[in-house]
Design an enzyme around this catalytic site. Structure first.
Site, short mmCIF file in Angstrom:
data_model
loop_
_atom_site.label_atom_id
_atom_site.label_comp_id
_atom_site.label_asym_id
_atom_site.label_seq_id
_atom_site.Cartn_x
_atom_site.Cartn_y
_atom_site.Cartn_z
N GLU A 81 0.81 -1.22 0.00
CA GLU A 81 0.00 0.00 0.00
C GLU A 81 0.86 1.28 0.00
OE1 GLU A 81 -4.07 -0.60 1.94
OE2 GLU A 81 -2.64 -1.18 3.47
N HIS A 100 -0.32 5.00 8.21
CA HIS A 100 -1.47 4.16 7.86
C HIS A 100 -1.50 2.93 8.77
CE1 HIS A 100 -4.35 1.67 5.83
NE2 HIS A 100 -3.44 0.74 5.66
N HIS A 102 -4.40 -0.06 11.08
CA HIS A 102 -5.65 -0.81 11.06
C HIS A 102 -6.33 -0.89 12.43
CE1 HIS A 102 -3.46 -3.13 7.59
NE2 HIS A 102 -3.93 -1.97 7.18
N HIS A 180 -11.21 -1.29 6.93
CA HIS A 180 -9.78 -1.42 6.74
C HIS A 180 -8.98 -0.72 7.84
CE1 HIS A 180 -6.27 -0.66 3.65
NE2 HIS A 180 -5.83 -1.03 4.82
#
Ligand SMILES: [Zn+2]
Length: 271
Positions: A81, A100, A102, A180
């Site tokens: 990603e 980023h 989760h 996500h």
């Protein structure tokens, strides 16, 4: 061989990965990137590795903002990603750090009708409304429907969410990602880390407040009661205060990971 200021930056970068893991913002997945201060067209990011286990220069690569490809051929694989990072850094020149992860506390708000809202004075950066990126709206028939941001097109769609609500010059700090996780942005590593930690704390507090509020059958507060979120004025004023105080918890957070043998930071000069 990295220059002194880059080595220093990457020492802070590794501390941040360890801190974010220690505080439950990142688990075995998730990633952080930082723009190269000597060349705004590239950024540094860990290879495909658990954040807690990143320990030195061998674990970090340099990538192009334009297409997320490595600057040097033969660089070990970057996170799938990586386009989250390249496209966000490309769209916002004043942003240097992208996180980023989760964290489940935040994902709950990406799959329900309940809006994530600034509920504590430590999380005014959430603003008045938190965008929720629904990747399924951008899928083409041949895409892999696994919620991952696998290419530039999907990365650009996510990056656009940061100013979708407020317009250029007044973007959000954090975007939820349906089913996500989340992506958070700031100008420096310490502020991005702060945002990751307190976004999760805010989500936890808000969820708990919703639960006890719904279970409660006693007298209501005057004026209707319910859950008290920050007003637009409180959001503005709290962030003016909090953004100047980040070094205080940062010093503690660094100490916490330094004394924990799980975390190794080969670039830390005091090691
Ligand atoms: Zn992800």
């Amino acid at each position: 061989m990295a220059s002194t200021n880059i080595t220093q930056l990457l020492a802070t970068y590794i501390h941040a990965l360890h801190i974010l893991h220690h505080h439950g913002v990142l688990d075995g997945y998730g990633h952080l990137s930082v723009r190269n201060p000597d060349n705004a067209a590239t950024f540094f990011m860990m290879h495909q590795r658990a954040p807690a286990l990143v320990s030195g220069l061998d674990d970090i690569g340099e990538y192009r903002v334009s297409d997320a490809e490595p600057v040097s051929p033969g660089t070990p694989a970057a996170p799938l990603e990586r386009y989250i990072h390249s496209e966000t850094l490309e769209r916002y020149p004043d942003i240097n750090v992208v996180l980023h992860g989760h964290a489940g506390e935040l994902v709950s708000y990406s799959i329900s009708d309940v809006p994530l809202r600034a509920a504590i004075h430590m999380a005014p950066f959430l603003g008045e409304e938190v965008p929720n990126f629904d990747i399924t709206k951008y899928y083409l028939p041949n895409d892999t429907h696994d919620f991952l941001v696998r290419d530039q097109r999907l990365g650009a769609a996510l990056a656009a969410e940061f100013d979708s609500h407020w317009g250029p010059g007044n973007k959000s700090s954090l975007v939820l990602m349906r089913s996500h996780g989340f992506t958070a942005i700031a100008a420096d590593i310490e502020t991005t880390t702060y945002k990751g930690i307190y976004a999760v704390v805010n989500a936890r507090v808000q969820s708990e407040a919703i639960k006890i509020q719904h279970a409660y059958s006693g007298p209501r507060a005057e004026g209707g009661g319910g859950i008290a979120y920050l007003t637009p004025r409180q959001i503005r004023d709290s962030w003016q205060t909090e953004k100047q105080l980040i070094q205080r918890p940062w010093a503690l957070w660094v100490r916490e990971v330094k004394v924990n043998p799980l975390y190794v930071n080969e670039l830390d000069p005091d090691r």
